[in-house]
Design an enzyme around this catalytic site. Structure first.
Site, short mmCIF file in Angstrom:
data_model
loop_
_atom_site.label_atom_id
_atom_site.label_comp_id
_atom_site.label_asym_id
_atom_site.label_seq_id
_atom_site.Cartn_x
_atom_site.Cartn_y
_atom_site.Cartn_z
N HIS A 18 0.84 -1.21 0.00
CA HIS A 18 0.00 0.00 0.00
C HIS A 18 0.87 1.26 0.00
O HIS A 18 0.63 2.20 -0.75
CB HIS A 18 -0.90 0.05 1.25
CG HIS A 18 -1.95 -0.99 1.31
ND1 HIS A 18 -2.16 -1.74 2.45
CD2 HIS A 18 -2.89 -1.38 0.42
CE1 HIS A 18 -3.17 -2.57 2.24
NE2 HIS A 18 -3.63 -2.38 1.01
N LYS A 29 -16.49 -7.09 6.00
CA LYS A 29 -15.18 -7.74 5.88
C LYS A 29 -14.63 -8.14 7.24
O LYS A 29 -13.64 -8.85 7.31
CB LYS A 29 -14.17 -6.80 5.19
CG LYS A 29 -14.25 -6.82 3.69
CD LYS A 29 -13.05 -6.12 3.09
CE LYS A 29 -12.99 -6.32 1.60
NZ LYS A 29 -11.79 -5.72 1.01
N ARG A 54 -1.53 -6.51 -8.23
CA ARG A 54 -0.47 -7.44 -7.86
C ARG A 54 -0.31 -8.55 -8.88
O ARG A 54 0.79 -8.99 -9.15
CB ARG A 54 -0.76 -8.06 -6.49
CG ARG A 54 -0.70 -7.08 -5.36
CD ARG A 54 -1.14 -7.73 -4.08
NE ARG A 54 -2.52 -8.18 -4.23
CZ ARG A 54 -3.31 -8.50 -3.25
NH1 ARG A 54 -2.89 -8.48 -2.03
NH2 ARG A 54 -4.55 -8.87 -3.47
N SER A 75 -3.10 -7.79 3.04
CA SER A 75 -3.40 -7.60 4.46
C SER A 75 -3.83 -8.91 5.11
O SER A 75 -3.45 -9.21 6.24
CB SER A 75 -4.50 -6.54 4.62
OG SER A 75 -4.03 -5.29 4.19
#
Length: 164
Positions: free
Chosen positions: A18, A42, A94, A132
């Site tokens: 990030h 989430k 990514r 994460s």
């Protein structure tokens, strides 16, 4: 005219991938708003205030390149983009799997507002595997997360998972 970019995410927690994207995004805009998604669905490990505080601390060293604002948002991304006057949404990629999802989201967002462009920044190869979710899992299982997060985030994460 001030060029406003929006980098949205949950940031639970912010990691080096990030930070890399933010560091490159501030080269493209005059003002970067980092929108911290209020997404209880989430089930974030860090609460909203903690995520905002950690992001502010992590991005402070980059604030000499562009104005950086970290604030929470809820609801439709394109509504938020209009609200803050963003011309650009910044997204990090990514892998190919990210591209498929982001491609679909960008197509939908264009249907909602053609004036807001999406810019994709490829993750630095050193950070392509970081997520994460994986950082949290490694921390919970006792692994070393030093390569993936700043010392401040490492300390906060280890305290949160009961290892600090």
């Amino acid at each position: 005219m001030t060029r406003v970019g929006l980098y949205p995410g949950t940031f639970d927690p912010i990691h080096n991938g990030h930070t890399d994207i933010i560091g490159r995004a501030v080269k493209l805009v005059d003002k970067l708003v980092i929108g911290v998604a209020i997404n209880a669905g989430k089930g974030p490990l860090f609460d909203l205030d903690e995520r905002v505080a950690l992001l502010r601390e992590a991005t402070e060293p980059l604030s000499d390149r562009a104005e950086i604002i970290v604030q929470p948002f809820e609801g439709l991304l394109m509504h938020y983009a209009r609200e803050i006057g963003a011309q650009v949404i910044v997204r990090g990629l990514r892998a190919v799997a990210d591209f498929e999802y982001e491609f679909q989201m960008t197509a939908m967002n264009q249907q909602l507002d053609r004036e807001v462009e999406t810019v994709f920044l490829m993750a630095d190869p050193r950070h392509q595997a970081i997520s994460s979710k994986l950082v949290k899992e490694i921390a919970v299982l006792g692994g070393d997360i030093s390569k993936f997060v700043s010392p401040t985030i490492k300390e906060a994460l280890l305290a949160k998972v009961g290892r600090g």
